[in-house]
Design an enzyme around this catalytic site. Structure first.
Site, PDB file in Angstrom:
ATOM      1  CD  GLU A 211      -2.617   1.563   2.559  1.00 38.05           C
ATOM      2  OE1 GLU A 211      -3.369   2.262   2.818  1.00 38.05           O
ATOM      3  OE2 GLU A 211      -2.359   0.682   3.414  1.00 38.05           O
ATOM      4  NE  ARG A 431       4.686  -8.079  12.184  1.00 39.98           N
ATOM      5  CZ  ARG A 431       4.328  -7.018  11.715  1.00 39.98           C
ATOM      6  NH1 ARG A 431       3.227  -7.002  10.678  1.00 39.98           N
ATOM      7  NH2 ARG A 431       4.607  -5.890  12.180  1.00 39.98           N
ATOM      8  CE  LYS A 441       2.256   0.226   4.650  1.00 41.94           C
ATOM      9  NZ  LYS A 441       2.174   0.294   3.318  1.00 41.94           N
TER      10      LYS A 441
END
Length: 677
Positions: A211, A431, A441
């Site tokens: 994103e 992860r 983020k």
């Protein structure tokens, strides 16, 4: 892959082919039955055969499961021809390779390739001749590269090399143990590779879909490199897609810097796409689901909706008829006051124990302008709705997602099913978690907005640009990520491992400089020191010639660190680095503070017998004042729990500034973008 048979002469087993096949994951049956001097031949299970070292190596590079083993283009492929290191050519070749590797970790690109295997094998095959050069430390860059390859593939290359070199000790007598040992090595071809479910070579399509709401960080690096790995392994396609469905957080700045970071990591992709390109089709799909009764429009307040989902309580709007839902949907599309209060939700299962299936939100209103399409839309799809839809339309076969999305996998496939689209396989990987590090983020943006850091490229940030400013080489990052592989095991990684890899890369080429703290220095006067200052040319790095030389000034008055001066006693003999021994004759103090030292050079003294080896700086005007900057972690807790408020664990002091020190002008730092890092 079925076994292939490698036929060669027993007097000259082709080490490069054997090692390359082992690492490439190709199982070989060893057949040392050819006549002396014969050219090796690879017999494939299909009945075909490949004749000659070059041709066999080219084949192994093409079928290997190792990413980038063949290279990216014809120029890189040209490095794959075997290097013949024999006779008078040997030292010349070593000299060339030493210079070539001065600023490189691998011979080709940013990861091991068949070029490294071939050259390594040729060097190792010279036996004692190479070992003599290795001990002499004549070619430091070449030795560093050779050792790093051996460390990474010690279980493969060292054993193969030992078998190859071992034949020389046998002479012309039969060597049955050589054949047995090589056969054992080739039969054990299992490696760290993990298969994608249902993947077929040439048909795989993966996507890296960040994103554009921030810069890429370490977690994104892992996702991007794993997508690159599988695309190359299966000779498939890699799509870079910007998941730009939230105009409030996204910008062109982030898009541009993400593309820059992807290029920095050496990720080659087939195309760049944007979810926003599919907005018209996504809206058509949402309306279609509403008409089919598989979605509805809900005006329940956001917090109440969240509470009802947690409790498994159906919304009052769940049973609205299609006409009511379409009317509210049009209000959402037009951005009316009533429409702005609404959400489109999937009509799944409010009692499902997997809460992601409890009527998730598909669309919500947002009047902020979009960085690509401006104010054309008032409604935007959620990630959960857009991702499976675009994956299916773009031909993605395997969607790689970190294990934090595990609970959403059923939702992903259920949404695809309701849309009537083909199935996309999901592959999970763990992860990446680092100690004392935030990889959200949203939280990183908080640090930027609240001026806790300079920007997204701050050296304290775990962004790719941040850690590169701090001194990390991209080769180290790539090696660190690939070592983690596609495992699903959750690990909390220490930063030390990453910096250790980095040190191996920069150590041979990084110059050493000397400095003392200006406010914490003590003058040492050498009573028999040089009457006039003189200069000597010394190596910047004692072990690696490639780091170059420096000019050091020798004077009768020199600066020492106060910390070193505080442990000295009268009559003690110490060593001044790069000079020789001196005997401390007098220690002057004032109010318990050391103010000056007096010493006498004793250059005939043995440096091996002294306990203290002191760094020093000459007392001259030709010095440069500078600031040293040290960085600490942004948070004080090693691992934040899910419910922790990260603001409560912010480290109050993460940048240590203004440690004034001195450096000769001819030793100004040779750094890149960030001198303070």
């Amino acid at each position: 892959m079925e076994d292939s048979r490698l036929a060669f002469a027993l007097d000259s087993p082709p080490l490069a082919i054997i090692a390359a096949a082992k690492i490439a994951g190709v199982s070989l049956t060893i057949d040392p039955s050819l006549a002396p001097g014969s050219v090796p031949t690879l017999h494939l299970s299909s009945g075909d055969f490949i004749h000659g070292i070059n041709a066999i190596l080219c084949y192994l590079a093409r079928v290997a499961t190792v990413p980038s083993f063949y290279g990216q283009d014809a120029i890189q492929a040209a490095h794959y021809a075997p290097v013949i290191l024999s006779g008078s050519e040997f030292e010349a070749a070593c000299s060339f390779l030493d210079g070539f590797l001065a600023s490189r970790t691998f011979l080709v690109g940013y990861s091991i390739s068949i070029a490294d295997i071939v050259v390594w094998s040729n060097i190792a095959g010279t036996g004692q001749r190479w070992e003599s050069l290795r001990r002499s430390k004549k070619y430091q860059n070449l030795i560093r590269w050779f050792n790093s390859i051996a460390v990474d593939y010690a279980g493969t290359l060292d054993e193969v090399a030992a078998a190859y070199v071992g034949k020389r000790e046998i002479g012309k007598s039969p060597a049955p143990r050589l054949q047995e040992k090589l056969q054992d090595l080739m039969m054990n071809t299992s490696g760290p590779e993990i298969d994608l479910p249902g993947a077929k070579v040439g048909e795989v399509c993966v996507r890296f879909a960040p994103e554009p709401s921030g810069y890429l960080h370490l977690g994104h690096a892992k996702a991007g490199l794993l997508n690159k790995y599988f695309a190359e392994r299966y000779k498939g396609r890699l799509i870079v897609r910007f998941d730009d469905t939230n105009p409030s957080k996204e910008s062109n700045e982030f898009v541009e810097n993400i593309l820059e970071d992807i290029d920095t990591m050496g990720i080659k992709y087939d195309t760049v796409t944007y979810t926003s390109h599919y907005f018209p089709k996504l809206m058509e799909m949402a309306e279609s689901l509403i008409k089919k009764g598989k979605a509805y429009v809900d005006d329940t307040p956001k917090q109440q909706m969240k509470d009802e989902r947690a409790a498994g309580t159906e919304s009052k709007c769940r049973n609205n008829n299609v006409e009511e839902n379409l009317s509210l949907w049009r209000e959402m599309v037009n951005g009316t006051e009533n429409g702005m209060r609404c959400y489109v939700r999937g009509k799944l299962d409010m009692q499902d124990p997997n809460k992601t299936l409890r009527d998730p939100v598909y669309y919500r209103c947002n009047t902020d302008p979009h960085h690509r399409v401006g104010s054309k839309y008032k409604v935007y799809p959620t990630y959960d709705f857009a991702c499976p839809f675009v994956d299916a339309l773009e031909g993605v076969t395997h969607a790689l997602r970190s294990s934090e999305y595990h609970d959403r996998n059923k939702q992903y496939h259920r949404i695809l099913q309701d849309m009537g689209l083909r199935r996309v396989e999901i592959y999970e990987f763990s992860r990446l978690n680092m100690v004392y590090t935030l990889l959200s983020k949203r939280k990183l943006l908080w640090f930027v907005q609240n001026k806790k850091v300079d920007d997204w490229t701050d050296p304290r940030f775990p962004t790719i640009q941040g850690i590169l400013r701090r001194g990390l080489k991209i080769e180290a990052l790539i090696q660190f990520i690939l070592e983690q592989g596609a495992s699903k095991n959750l690990n909390l990684m220490e930063w030390d491992k990453l910096w250790t890899i980095n040190k191996k890369i920069i150590d041979p080429v990084c110059a050493r400089h000397t400095a003392v703290l200006k406010e914490q220095r003590v003058l040492l006067t050498l009573t028999n020191g040089p009457e006039e200052p003189f200069i000597r040319i010394l190596p910047r790095h004692k072990k690696y010639e490639g780091a170059g030389n420096k000019a050091t000034t020798f004077t009768s008055r020199i600066w020492l660190e106060y910390a070193d001066a505080s442990v000295l006693i009268t009559g003690q003999e110490v060593t001044l680095m790069d000079w020789g021994n001196t005997i401390i004759k007098e220690i002057k103090t004032e109010n318990g503070i050391i103010t000056q030292l007096v010493g006498e050079l004793h250059l005939e003294g043995s440096v091996k017998l002294t306990k203290l080896k002191l760094t020093w700086m000459p007392y001259i005007e030709d010095l440069v004042s500078l600031s040293l900057v040290g960085f600490d972690y942004l948070i004080t807790k090693k691992k934040l729990e899910k419910d922790d408020d990260f603001v409560k664990f912010i480290n109050p002091c993460t940048r240590l500034r203004n440690f004034s020190s001195w450096r000769p002008k001819h030793e100004e730092p040779q750094t890149g973008r960030d001198h303070t890092a």
